[in-house]
Design an enzyme around this catalytic site. Structure first.
Site, PDB file in Angstrom:
ATOM      1  N   GLU A   1      12.517 -38.177 -28.981  1.00 27.37           N
ATOM      2  CA  GLU A   1      13.444 -37.045 -28.339  1.00 27.37           C
ATOM      3  C   GLU A   1      12.671 -35.541 -28.217  1.00 27.37           C
ATOM      4  O   GLU A   1      11.966 -35.466 -29.458  1.00 27.37           O
ATOM      5  CB  GLU A   1      14.568 -36.616 -29.401  1.00 27.37           C
ATOM      6  CG  GLU A   1      15.507 -35.874 -28.943  1.00 27.37           C
ATOM      7  CD  GLU A   1      16.753 -35.437 -29.750  1.00 27.37           C
ATOM      8  OE1 GLU A   1      16.633 -35.122 -30.813  1.00 27.37           O
ATOM      9  OE2 GLU A   1      17.810 -35.312 -29.189  1.00 27.37           O
TER      10      GLU A   1
ATOM     11  N   GLU B   1      26.249 -37.102 -36.028  1.00 29.51           N
ATOM     12  CA  GLU B   1      25.941 -37.368 -34.328  1.00 29.51           C
ATOM     13  C   GLU B   1      24.418 -36.818 -34.332  1.00 29.51           C
ATOM     14  O   GLU B   1      24.376 -35.543 -34.634  1.00 29.51           O
ATOM     15  CB  GLU B   1      27.207 -36.315 -33.785  1.00 29.51           C
ATOM     16  CG  GLU B   1      28.504 -36.845 -33.998  1.00 29.51           C
ATOM     17  CD  GLU B   1      28.769 -38.133 -33.198  1.00 29.51           C
ATOM     18  OE1 GLU B   1      28.063 -38.441 -32.281  1.00 29.51           O
ATOM     19  OE2 GLU B   1      29.684 -38.794 -33.670  1.00 29.51           O
TER      20      GLU B   1
ATOM     21  N   CYS C   1      21.696 -32.903 -26.524  1.00 29.56           N
ATOM     22  CA  CYS C   1      21.645 -34.084 -27.136  1.00 29.56           C
ATOM     23  C   CYS C   1      21.687 -35.360 -25.955  1.00 29.56           C
ATOM     24  O   CYS C   1      21.325 -36.418 -26.112  1.00 29.56           O
ATOM     25  CB  CYS C   1      22.583 -34.580 -28.469  1.00 29.56           C
ATOM     26  SG  CYS C   1      24.171 -34.211 -27.725  1.00 29.56           S
TER      27      CYS C   1
ATOM     28  N   LYS D   1      28.859 -24.846 -42.579  1.00 29.17           N
ATOM     29  CA  LYS D   1      27.746 -24.295 -42.500  1.00 29.17           C
ATOM     30  C   LYS D   1      27.159 -24.465 -41.061  1.00 29.17           C
ATOM     31  O   LYS D   1      26.623 -25.308 -40.622  1.00 29.17           O
ATOM     32  CB  LYS D   1      26.751 -24.794 -43.360  1.00 29.17           C
ATOM     33  CG  LYS D   1      25.332 -24.344 -43.493  1.00 29.17           C
ATOM     34  CD  LYS D   1      24.092 -25.112 -43.860  1.00 29.17           C
ATOM     35  CE  LYS D   1      23.256 -25.261 -42.849  1.00 29.17           C
ATOM     36  NZ  LYS D   1      22.835 -23.984 -42.184  1.00 29.17           N
TER      37      LYS D   1
END
Ligand code: NAD
Length: 516
Positions: free
Chosen positions: A401, A266, A300, A191
């Site tokens: 973040e 992750e 990331c 997906k």
């Protein structure tokens, strides 16, 4: 490419002619059961629709898992070198379609063409590397404590695995999961992110053309909470590999915990580049610009904190801000553009919200800070590359973040303080140290709390032959790529073969006390 391998309405989509693409289940392109679709947009121009994709339901996921389950026996008994041959072929097909896929990527998620080519190249590298794994899949043989007994451990596929991926590396990240999962003998339900289904679909087309049998990979598009969670919930899916935000990772890992399902996550990062007084400042500035603004800060591993020693703070900051102002914002297919749009409107708003938070917290806005709305820019999701100075390590812009072209410069007075500030967030993905002092370099390698450390290089730029992943809230202890790539997609089976012809009792028969 033969017509049967391509999604029926695929081919590199042309501007202004959006097409409808389907799921790929059991070797066929099929609509969602409801026939409903969602659109993927060009973030540089939201008036351009890239395509319409199946808005799948739990029943579509069920059909995909049925197919993966049915194909499992055949695929796991296919010799690993034969499985690997298909992956190698996929590498060459990706090479031949590199430009087409990279161009689509620019239009679908906004990164500039050079970086989009890099994204596809990473998948090519991964395919070649994993094709080699087909003739390794190393096990272990160890001596037995008993005579005439053989002891070994072999790797086995897990079964059907669910792979859920983000939009920021729309080809590379799926490749980190799909190739090792397949070479290890698993079948896949994949997906992709809702923002980048076309890039993902092209990767699936490549695998089909490479000769992957029906049911081995199944591709289901749609909303995360509905499609992703249905994959997680299906008891026949034995492992989940997710790359995404920490928030989603926590939800998925929590559910997998309840189901006692293997899961690797992750997740987010709050990466930092440290600059010491003895560093090559020009090099550090170049690295910081690339680390902070590559992929418009949507990596990331993006350098969203620059931790600079007070002795060189002014010199570094002046040069860094000057270089940032030279960056050219625009459409990623234009040759001279260095920073593209961010992926969508809500990401754009979230980034700008952080800019307002930074201002309110008292950080000094040194450049940028605005959503760009002049001329054609207003059709897209463009945010100025933004630099804050005088940032305190506890401020939200130094802790959370942001995932956009915003970076925070933090002043420190010593190497020790730099390490403490670098380690002072909940994340632990990528940290970097610029210094020419070998002692400091090795101290940094030892003390920085992250899965990846760079010396005299920015926080971005990982190569696929080393483990990739983070510590703390960045993940749950797994690593992708490198020799560790197959870990999350294999189970160990320990095997003992006793050819002594008698019952031998481990820990008992050979123990010295028995001989007394
Ligand atoms: P996201 O968490 O919103 O989505 C990731 C994937 O999960 C998508 O496919 C999404 O549809 C799906 N999803 C969403 N909700 C779900 C749910 N409830 N159940 C199951 N699946 C669900 O992340 P994103 O916005 O696509 O990507 C950006 C994030 O990814 C950032 O936080 C970034 O740091 C992270 N990221 C991490 C790495 C890494 O290797 N550590 C690499 C790239 C990106």
């Amino acid at each position: 490419m033969t017509s049967s391998t391509k999604s029926p309405e695929s081919a590199s989509a042309k501007a202004g002619s959006p097409r409808t693409y389907h799921n790929y289940i059991n070797g066929k392109w099929v609509k969602a059961e409801t026939g409903e679709t969602f659109a993927s947009y060009n973030p540089a121009n939201l008036e351009e629709i890239i395509g319409y994709f199946a808005s799948s339901t739990p029943n579509d996921v069920k059909a995909a898992v049925d197919a993966a389950q049915n194909a499992l026996k055949m695929w796991r008994s296919t010799p690993a070198p034969a499985r690997a041959d298909i992956i190698l072929k996929a590498a060459y097909l990706l090479e031949s379609r590199k430009e087409e896929i990279a161009t689509t990527m620019v239009r679908e998620m906004g990164k500039v063409l050079k970086e989009a080519r890099g994204d596809v190249q990473e998948a090519i590298d991964m395919a070649k590397y994993m094709a080699g794994e087909g003739r390794r899949l190393m096990g272990q043989t160890v001596p037995s404590e008993m005579p005439n007994k053989f002891a070994m451990a072999v790797r086995q596929p897990i079964g059907v695995v669910g792979l859920i991926t983000p939009w920021n590396f729309p080809v590379a990240i799926p490749s980190w999961k799909i190739f090792p999962a397949l070479v290890a003998g698993n079948t896949v339900v994949f997906k992709p992110a809702t923002d980048t289904p076309l890039c993902a679909l092209m990767l699936v087309e490549v695998l089909i053309e490479a000769g992957l049998p029906a049911g081995v990979i199944n591709f289901v598009t749609g909303m995360g909470a509905k499609v992703g969670m249905s994959i997680v919930d299906d008891p026949r899916v034995k492992a989940i590999s997710l790359t995404g935000s920490t928030e989603v990772g926590r939800r998925v890992a929590g559910r997998c915990g309840e189901l006692m399902k293997k899961v690797s996550c992750e997740l987010g990062g709050k990466n930092a580049i440290c600059v010491m007084p003895d560093a090559d400042i020009e090099l550090a500035v170049e690295g910081a610009v690339w680390g902070a603004f590559g992929t418009a800060g949507q990596r990331c591993t993006a350098a969203s904190r620059l931790i600079v020693h007070s002795d060189v703070y002014k010199k570094f900051t002046d040069a860094f801000v000057a270089r940032t102002k030279e960056l050219k914002l625009g459409f990623g297919l234009d040759q001279d553009v260095t920073v593209g749009p961010v992926v969508n409107k809500s990401q754009l708003e979230s980034i700008n919200e952080y800019v307002q938070i930074g201002k309110k917290e008292g950080a000094k806005l040194l450049c940028g800070g605005n959503i760009v709305t002049e001329g054609d820019f207003k059709k897209g999701c463009f945010h100025e590359p933004t630099v804050f100075g005088d940032v305190k390590p506890t401020m939200r812009i130094a802790q959370e973040e942001i995932f956009g072209p915003v970076t925070a410069i933090i002043k420190v007075d010593s190497f020790e303080e730099a390490i403490e500030v670098a380690n002072g967030t909940e994340f632990g993905l990528s940290l970097s140290m610029y210094t020419r002092d070998v002692h400091q370099a090795f101290k940094a390698i030892e003390e920085l709390e992250s899965g990846i450390v760079y010396i005299n290089a920015p926080t971005i730029g990982a190569e696929i032959q080393l483990p990739f992943g983070g510590v703390k809230q960045t993940g749950n202890g797994h690593r992708e790529a490198g020799t560790t790539a197959v870990e999350q997609f294999t189970e160990w089976k320990a095997v003992y073969i006793d050819y002594s012809g008698q019952l031998q009792k481990a820990q008992i028969d050979n123990h010295p006390t028995k001989k007394k």
